[in-house]
Design a protein around this motif. Sequence first.
Motif, short mmCIF file in Angstrom:
data_model
loop_
_atom_site.label_atom_id
_atom_site.label_comp_id
_atom_site.label_asym_id
_atom_site.label_seq_id
_atom_site.Cartn_x
_atom_site.Cartn_y
_atom_site.Cartn_z
N GLU A 83 77.88 35.59 85.07
CA GLU A 83 76.46 35.54 84.74
C GLU A 83 75.65 36.46 85.64
OE1 GLU A 83 74.72 31.63 84.31
OE2 GLU A 83 76.67 30.77 83.79
N ILE A 84 75.98 36.48 86.92
CA ILE A 84 75.26 37.33 87.87
C ILE A 84 75.49 38.81 87.54
CG2 ILE A 84 75.19 38.07 90.29
CD1 ILE A 84 73.82 35.39 89.82
N ASP A 85 76.71 39.16 87.19
CA ASP A 85 77.04 40.57 86.92
C ASP A 85 76.26 41.09 85.71
OD1 ASP A 85 78.39 42.93 87.53
OD2 ASP A 85 80.03 42.50 86.16
N LYS A 86 75.98 40.24 84.75
CA LYS A 86 75.27 40.66 83.54
C LYS A 86 73.78 40.91 83.76
CE LYS A 86 78.45 38.26 80.39
NZ LYS A 86 78.63 37.13 79.45
N LEU A 87 73.27 40.54 84.92
CA LEU A 87 71.83 40.70 85.18
C LEU A 87 71.42 42.15 85.36
CD1 LEU A 87 71.20 37.75 87.69
CD2 LEU A 87 70.62 37.83 85.25
N SER A 88 72.39 43.03 85.72
CA SER A 88 72.07 44.42 85.99
C SER A 88 73.34 45.25 85.94
CB SER A 88 71.44 44.55 87.39
OG SER A 88 71.38 45.89 87.81
N ASN A 89 73.18 46.54 85.56
CA ASN A 89 74.31 47.46 85.60
C ASN A 89 74.51 48.05 86.99
OD1 ASN A 89 74.98 47.22 82.85
ND2 ASN A 89 73.39 48.70 82.29
N ALA A 90 73.55 47.85 87.89
CA ALA A 90 73.63 48.39 89.25
C ALA A 90 73.68 47.22 90.24
CB ALA A 90 72.44 49.30 89.51
N ASN A 91 73.08 47.41 91.42
CA ASN A 91 72.94 46.34 92.43
C ASN A 91 74.26 45.75 92.91
OD1 ASN A 91 70.31 45.78 90.34
ND2 ASN A 91 69.86 46.03 92.51
N ASN A 92 75.28 46.59 93.05
CA ASN A 92 76.57 46.07 93.51
C ASN A 92 76.51 45.40 94.88
OD1 ASN A 92 77.96 46.76 91.17
ND2 ASN A 92 78.55 48.77 91.94
N PRO A 93 75.78 45.93 95.86
CA PRO A 93 75.69 45.22 97.14
C PRO A 93 75.04 43.84 97.01
CG PRO A 93 75.06 47.51 97.43
CD PRO A 93 75.15 47.27 95.95
N ALA A 94 74.01 43.73 96.19
CA ALA A 94 73.36 42.43 95.99
C ALA A 94 74.32 41.45 95.32
CB ALA A 94 72.10 42.59 95.15
N LYS A 95 75.06 41.94 94.33
CA LYS A 95 76.07 41.10 93.67
C LYS A 95 77.13 40.67 94.67
CE LYS A 95 75.44 43.33 89.16
NZ LYS A 95 76.06 44.22 88.13
N ALA A 96 77.51 41.60 95.56
CA ALA A 96 78.52 41.28 96.57
C ALA A 96 78.02 40.18 97.50
CB ALA A 96 78.88 42.53 97.37
N ALA A 97 76.75 40.27 97.90
CA ALA A 97 76.19 39.25 98.79
C ALA A 97 76.27 37.86 98.17
CB ALA A 97 74.74 39.59 99.13
N ILE A 98 75.91 37.76 96.90
CA ILE A 98 75.98 36.47 96.21
C ILE A 98 77.42 36.01 96.07
CG2 ILE A 98 75.53 35.30 94.01
CD1 ILE A 98 73.04 37.11 93.73
N ASN A 99 78.31 36.93 95.73
CA ASN A 99 79.72 36.59 95.57
C ASN A 99 80.31 36.08 96.89
OD1 ASN A 99 82.74 37.28 95.48
ND2 ASN A 99 82.12 37.61 93.35
N ILE A 100 80.00 36.78 97.97
CA ILE A 100 80.50 36.36 99.29
C ILE A 100 79.95 34.99 99.66
CG2 ILE A 100 80.41 36.88 101.77
CD1 ILE A 100 80.27 39.89 100.91
N ALA A 101 78.64 34.81 99.50
CA ALA A 101 78.01 33.54 99.86
C ALA A 101 78.53 32.40 99.00
CB ALA A 101 76.49 33.65 99.72
N LEU A 102 78.77 32.67 97.73
CA LEU A 102 79.30 31.65 96.83
C LEU A 102 80.68 31.18 97.30
CD1 LEU A 102 79.09 30.05 94.17
CD2 LEU A 102 80.05 32.06 93.01
N HIS A 103 81.56 32.13 97.65
CA HIS A 103 82.89 31.74 98.11
C HIS A 103 82.85 31.08 99.48
CE1 HIS A 103 84.29 34.51 94.88
NE2 HIS A 103 85.21 33.58 94.78
N ASP A 104 81.91 31.49 100.31
CA ASP A 104 81.73 30.82 101.60
C ASP A 104 81.30 29.37 101.38
OD1 ASP A 104 81.68 30.74 104.43
OD2 ASP A 104 79.52 31.12 104.45
N LEU A 105 80.35 29.17 100.47
CA LEU A 105 79.86 27.83 100.17
C LEU A 105 80.96 26.96 99.56
CD1 LEU A 105 77.52 25.81 99.95
CD2 LEU A 105 76.94 26.85 97.75
N LEU A 106 81.72 27.51 98.64
CA LEU A 106 82.81 26.75 98.03
C LEU A 106 83.82 26.28 99.08
CD1 LEU A 106 83.49 28.82 94.78
CD2 LEU A 106 82.85 26.40 94.87
#
Length: 343
Positions: A83-106
């Motif tokens: 869902e996050i990836d579909k929000l934009s075709n760019a912003n890979n660092p921002a997507k990475a931050a959310i992905n990292i934080a999500l796995h840290d939280l899990l």
Amino acid sequence: MILTYKTYVLEYKHPFGVSSNTRSSTTSVFIKLEYEGKMGYGEACLPAYLGETVEGTIAFFEKAKPVLIKHKFPFSATQIVEEIDKLSNANNPAKAAINIALHDLLGKLAGKPFYEVMGFSRSEPMATSYTIGIDHENVIEQKINEAAEFSILKIKAGTKDDKALINLIRKYTDKPLYVDVNQGWKNKEEVLDMLFWLKEKNVILIEQPMSTNMLNEMAWVTERSPIPTIADESVKRLKDLDQIKNCFSGINIKLMKSSGLTEALEMINYAKKNNLKILLGCMAESSCATSAMAQLMKFADYIDLDAPQLLKNDPFKGIEYKNGNVYLNDLAGIGVEPIDTLF
């Protein structure tokens, strides 16, 4: 999940020179994902060459907030990442931050390190390279001395006289070298001659010697090269690999390019299936994103995860460096904690 963020300027111990520029700092936007008292942390590191801005990164986080807030534990990381990836075709660092934080939280919700949550074993300590940026001779000597505990050095090349640069390095050390040209060389015959010369100088691999638009030339060089050729700027995400797989010996996977741990693992699987060597790298990240990438060390042929060692104001505690090796800790998630004043 509640997302908050904070912009932070990471400052280098020394100005950091590559073939195209020199900089004294890099901005990261750190995030915190909070759910039922547990916090997951992530980082969007924004070196200028990525073409991403602080404003664009924050705008993406604001766009992601409604996606994140609707999910309840136990949530599907795969679904959220899609869902996050579909929000934009760019912003890979921002997507990475959310992905990292999500796995840290899990991991923190489960009370387990990332690797255990993902179902693979803990990575053993591994030797990382230590990067020596382009600089004046007296500063290069100082940097080499500061890197005394590291068994491998990474040299930023693409200067007017790279043979002189390597000979200068060899004046002070005979350690194995990774050489990163950052697209600085232009002629394929001259590149190949240089690679044979570098092999005699105990260079282990070469990163991105030629421009991203010179794939045919790179394929020619790689077929004849005496050392592995590693794609960096030529590859960002999984979709790029089909185009470059026959042009290089391996790939440099970085979380700020891949959009996070999820796709980094997919790229690792692709590389192994296609006999590509794997270098796990970093931009200028703090211990936050670098500790996340270090969770994947067991899959790598080489690692270049020295970024926190180059900083004088790292705002996180995470992986440890001992005798030039990277060690994971026993903390849940990606194994990081922020300094008290960050959030």
